[in-house]
Enzyme design. Structure first.
Site, short mmCIF file in Angstrom:
data_model
loop_
_atom_site.label_atom_id
_atom_site.label_comp_id
_atom_site.label_asym_id
_atom_site.label_seq_id
_atom_site.Cartn_x
_atom_site.Cartn_y
_atom_site.Cartn_z
N ASP A 26 0.86 -1.18 0.00
CA ASP A 26 0.00 0.00 0.00
C ASP A 26 0.90 1.23 0.00
O ASP A 26 1.59 1.51 0.98
CB ASP A 26 -0.90 -0.01 1.24
CG ASP A 26 -1.85 1.18 1.29
OD1 ASP A 26 -1.74 2.08 0.44
OD2 ASP A 26 -2.71 1.21 2.19
N ASP A 46 1.48 7.74 -9.63
CA ASP A 46 0.38 7.56 -10.58
C ASP A 46 -0.78 6.97 -9.77
O ASP A 46 -0.94 5.76 -9.68
CB ASP A 46 0.81 6.62 -11.71
CG ASP A 46 -0.22 6.55 -12.82
OD1 ASP A 46 -1.06 7.46 -12.91
OD2 ASP A 46 -0.21 5.57 -13.58
N CYS A 72 -5.56 10.09 -14.58
CA CYS A 72 -6.24 10.13 -15.88
C CYS A 72 -7.67 10.61 -15.63
O CYS A 72 -8.64 10.02 -16.08
CB CYS A 72 -6.20 8.78 -16.58
SG CYS A 72 -6.77 7.39 -15.58
#
Length: 369
Positions: free
Chosen positions: A20, A47, A100
């Site tokens: 994690d 990301d 994104c």
């Protein structure tokens, strides 16, 4: 996927972990003087998980489930990952935060919160000149947090009590008179029509000084070390961390007295190769595959295997081949041999290139692909 892509590099200098990232432990490394220290990174990519509404062109199902409040539930984990990345970054290092998603709650709001809570230790970097020709929009200076019933709020005081667990005070934009101080316009928003791609958000941050809580911890450690006992304190034993999920095979590094090493060393003429840089994935039985790493990777794995789950490292170098006609029980693995022009260099030359110098496409040792 990451393991598969990394294997294409055929590099002994990478380590893949499964953890994690919002609570990733510090990596312990050995200092030059033989002591233990904490590894800090010069470059970090965060990301983070996101709502993915930037992928709507290739994933139309996103539009069916879309809601303006989708980013509210992700903001917390995104910020925690970014904050942990900032903690593991060395002063002067750079961190890239990317999603994104188009939602400012997942993008500029996270960056703004990080800059506020680090008290300016993390600064946005202007990278507009780094990629000439890239079409993009500048980051937003203001946005409106929205609840699931599609109602926007200009301040936290306006948020009804039932939504206050989803919309938090630090999700709101800076006031207009202070917006310029954060340079949020340095963020990059790549919209689908810019390059005929998906949508992306990218922000590059630089760590200019220790984070406030890092500086405080350093002072406290210095004070607690001066306790009349020569700075030495006996720490309580740490509990062994439980690894969740599938249990990986162990990483077993060679020692100087490794039984299979003399045979390989003599057959391939590897007199100068340190056997401690080789490892296998089994403690008992015949060793089927042998992998090559470097000294930094070896140190990281050995010092942290009890608290961090390692998935993959090293280049497969030798594979057992039990054939009576073979003089050596191990052959060169394809991952290792494909980089070498057979007949023009020795295994030692390959080792020198792989470990000690930067590999370039025009190197005499690299096969023309």
């Amino acid at each position: 996927m990451l393991v598969h892509q990394a294997k294409r590099l055929s590099s002994p200098c990478f380590v893949i972990t499964n953890h994690d990232s919002s609570v990733l432990p510090n990596f312990t490394v050995t200092d030059k003087d033989g002591g233990k220290g904490i590894l800090k990174f010069d470059r970090i990519l965060c990301d983070v998980p996101c709502s993915g509404d930037g992928t709507i062109r290739k994933n139309p199902d996103v539009w069916v489930k879309w809601n303006a409040a989708n980013g509210n539930n992700l903001h917390g984990i995104q910020y925690r990952i970014a904050r942990r990345g900032a903690e593991m970054l060395a002063v002067g290092g750079r961190m890239v935060y990317s999603t994104c998603s188009f939602n400012p709650l997942e993008d500029e709001a996270v960056i703004h919160r990080l800059i506020v809570e680090t008290e300016g230790a993390m600064e946005l970097v202007d990278v507009s000149d780094s990629l000439p020709g890239l079409k993009y929009s500048k980051g937003k200076l203001s946005w409106v947090p929205t609840s699931r019933d599609m109602v926007g709020y200009s301040s936290f005081s306006e948020v009804p009590e039932k939504w206050q667990t989803q919309i938090r005070p630090l999700m709101f934009p800076p006031s207009p008179d202070k917006a310029g101080d954060f340079h949020l316009d340095r963020c990059i928003r790549i919209l689908p029509h810019h390059q005929d791609t998906g949508g992306f958000f990218v922000a590059v941050l630089q760590k200019t000084k220790l984070l406030p809580w890092e500086a405080s911890a350093k002072i406290e450690k210095k004070i607690s070390g001066d306790n009349g006992s020569g700075g030495k304190q006996k720490e309580p034993p740490r509990k062994k961390r439980r690894m969740h999920g599938f249990r990986e095979d162990p990483f077993v590094f060679f020692e100087d007295d490794e039984p299979v090493w003399p045979e390989i060393k003599e057959f391939y003429g590897l007199d100068d190769l340190d056997p401690k840089l080789l490892l296998t994935r089994c403690k008992e039985g015949k060793k089927k595959n042998i992998y090559l790493t470097n000294s930094a990777v070896r140190d990281i794995v050995i010092n942290n295997e009890e608290k961090i789950k390692f998935i993959n490292t090293g280049v497969k170098s030798f594979v057992r081949c039990d054939n009576r006609s073979m003089k050596c029980s191990f052959r060169i693995a394809q991952e290792m041999a494909k980089l070498v022009k057979i007949g023009e260099t020795s295994m030692l030359d390959f080792y020198d290139v792989l470990i000690q110098v930067n590999i370039r496409g025009d190197s005499q040792y690299i096969t023309q692909l």
